[in-house]
Scaffold this motif. Structure first.
Motif, PDB file in Angstrom:
ATOM      1  N   HIS A   3       1.036  -2.880  -3.634  1.00 45.67           N
ATOM      2  CA  HIS A   3       0.949  -2.408  -4.964  1.00 45.67           C
ATOM      3  C   HIS A   3       1.770  -3.571  -5.705  1.00 45.67           C
ATOM      4  CE1 HIS A   3       0.064   1.675  -3.324  1.00 45.67           C
ATOM      5  NE2 HIS A   3      -0.824   1.565  -4.115  1.00 45.67           N
TER       6      HIS A   3
ATOM      7  N   CYS B 130      -1.419   0.464   0.919  1.00 45.08           N
ATOM      8  CA  CYS B 130      -0.125  -0.612   0.745  1.00 45.08           C
ATOM      9  C   CYS B 130       0.508  -0.858   1.850  1.00 45.08           C
ATOM     10  CB  CYS B 130       0.521   0.093  -0.600  1.00 45.08           C
ATOM     11  SG  CYS B 130       1.999  -0.921  -0.786  1.00 45.08           S
TER      12      CYS B 130
ATOM     13  N   GLN C  54      -1.140   4.058  -6.805  1.00 41.25           N
ATOM     14  CA  GLN C  54       0.108   4.092  -7.131  1.00 41.25           C
ATOM     15  C   GLN C  54      -0.038   3.610  -8.733  1.00 41.25           C
ATOM     16  OE1 GLN C  54       3.334   0.693  -7.350  1.00 41.25           O
ATOM     17  NE2 GLN C  54       4.317   2.089  -5.971  1.00 41.25           N
TER      18      GLN C  54
ATOM     19  N   CYS D 206       5.630  -2.774  -5.227  1.00 43.00           N
ATOM     20  CA  CYS D 206       5.730  -2.763  -3.802  1.00 43.00           C
ATOM     21  C   CYS D 206       6.021  -4.184  -3.265  1.00 43.00           C
ATOM     22  CB  CYS D 206       4.905  -1.879  -2.891  1.00 43.00           C
ATOM     23  SG  CYS D 206       4.953  -0.381  -3.395  1.00 43.00           S
TER      24      CYS D 206
ATOM     25  N   CYS E  54       4.344   0.976   1.064  1.00 44.83           N
ATOM     26  CA  CYS E  54       4.448   2.424   0.677  1.00 44.83           C
ATOM     27  C   CYS E  54       3.447   3.370   1.417  1.00 44.83           C
ATOM     28  CB  CYS E  54       4.506   2.846  -0.675  1.00 44.83           C
ATOM     29  SG  CYS E  54       2.871   2.614  -1.571  1.00 44.83           S
TER      30      CYS E  54
END
Ligand code: ZN
Length: 344
Positions: free
Chosen positions: A339, A314, A322, A342, A317
């Motif tokens: 994600h 990602c 996730q 995110c 992050c």
């Protein structure tokens, strides 16, 4: 309403009103009785306010003392009334509305607030609230109209937004002219669609494209992206109508004598169900009635970015997993992996 209400001021004000009512009743009782008052008939509405009432003896001295008593009682009651009214006024000041509400002036309608009828005295504040909500609604509607007119997601013949504006035009006879918005992009022949698909095939060598036409003229593209996923895309001319994404080892074909394609059933895996959702959203994002071929090309470029579905971390992050899911969302502008939670 988000405005906070000062409950202490309300309860203080209500208490003051209650005591004022009792004091006013005592005052009128005292006035109606005159000097022949009976101290026991007065209600003791406030501690100590009429505590000095005492019946005394007969004669002139009695009459004088009665008069004095009457005056002193009157003074006591009026003094407590004054102090209670000041209390009520201070409570009302605390309850006064915020400056934004005061600035809204409705002209002569403000006189409604002074109507002595109880059910009408609240009308003015309700009117102010309604006007504020109306202003907010108008503001949101304006924003929504701007956004919707820029990104038209309606793909049918009727478009309320464009028709509403075009209907304002009038013909030379004064009749309103209603234009039908031309839908574009669906009116392409099968060879044109085939040519474009072969172009995509050359452009994305790791993506296998198979064109079938189980529904007549409209093409259904069966796509295999490396060893990551399979997808079916239903086209109407150059307009993408439906997308379904499944895992590489899942099948779209139904095993029967017709060997037809099942475009409706979802993948067994959550990751591909999420990719299907994002793909349908991207289909609407890339939809362009003026340049349908460019829209399909942009969509294919976006779909091609899923070749790194299980390998790319990602962007935000920098994790691969996730909630046990890889980054299933791809930015429609720079194709970065994110994600679902995110997303920028
Ligand atoms: Zn993330």
């Amino acid at each position: 309403m988000a405005d906070t209400i000062n409950t202490e001021a309300i309860s203080g004000g209500l208490k003051a009103v209650k005591i004022i009512r009792c004091l006013v009743r005592d005052l009128f009782e005292l006035l109606s009785d005159g000097t022949n008052f009976n101290s026991s008939s007065l209600s003791n509405s406030e501690n100590g306010c009429i505590s000095s009432l005492n019946a005394v003896g007969g004669g002139n001295a009695v009459a004088e003392s009665k008069e004095d008593q009457f005056v002193s009682n009157l003074q006591t009651i009026i003094a407590s009334l004054n102090s209670r009214i000041r209390e009520l006024e201070s409570s009302c000041t605390l309850l006064a509305h915020s400056s934004s509400q005061i600035s809204l002036n409705l002209g002569n309608s403000a006189l409604l607030g002074q109507d002595p009828a109880f059910e009408r005295s609240l009308i003015y504040s309700s009117m102010i609230t309604s006007y504020r909500w109306c202003d907010k609604m108008l503001e949101y509607a304006t924003h929504a109209n701007t956004i919707l007119s820029q990104n038209s997601l309606k793909r049918s013949h009727f478009n309320s937004l464009t028709n509403a504006t075009l209907a304002m035009n009038r013909s030379q006879f004064g009749q309103p002219v209603i234009y039908r918005r031309k839908t574009m992009g669906h009116n392409y022949s099968a060879p044109q669609v085939d040519t474009l698909c072969h172009l995509f095939q050359r452009h994305f060598p790791d993506m296998t494209l198979e064109i079938v036409r189980p529904f007549g003229a409209n093409a259904v593209l069966k796509i295999t992206l490396e060893r990551v996923l399979k997808a079916v895309i239903v086209l109407r001319g150059f307009i993408i109508e439906w997308i379904m994404v499944k895992a590489y080892h899942e099948e779209f074909e139904v095993e029967n004598k017709y060997n037809h394609i099942d475009i409706w059933s979802e993948s067994r895996y959550e990751v591909f169900r999420k990719v299907t959702n994002h793909a349908n959203a991207a289909m609407l994002h890339f939809y362009s009635p003026l340049h349908p071929d460019l829209a399909v090309r942009s969509f294919f470029q976006w779909l091609h970015s899923y070749s790194s579905l299980f390998s790319k971390p990602c962007r935000k992050c920098e994790c691969r997993l996730q909630d046990n899911l890889p980054p299933t969302w791809r930015d429609v502008r720079n194709l970065e992996a994110y994600h679902e939670l995110c997303r920028p």
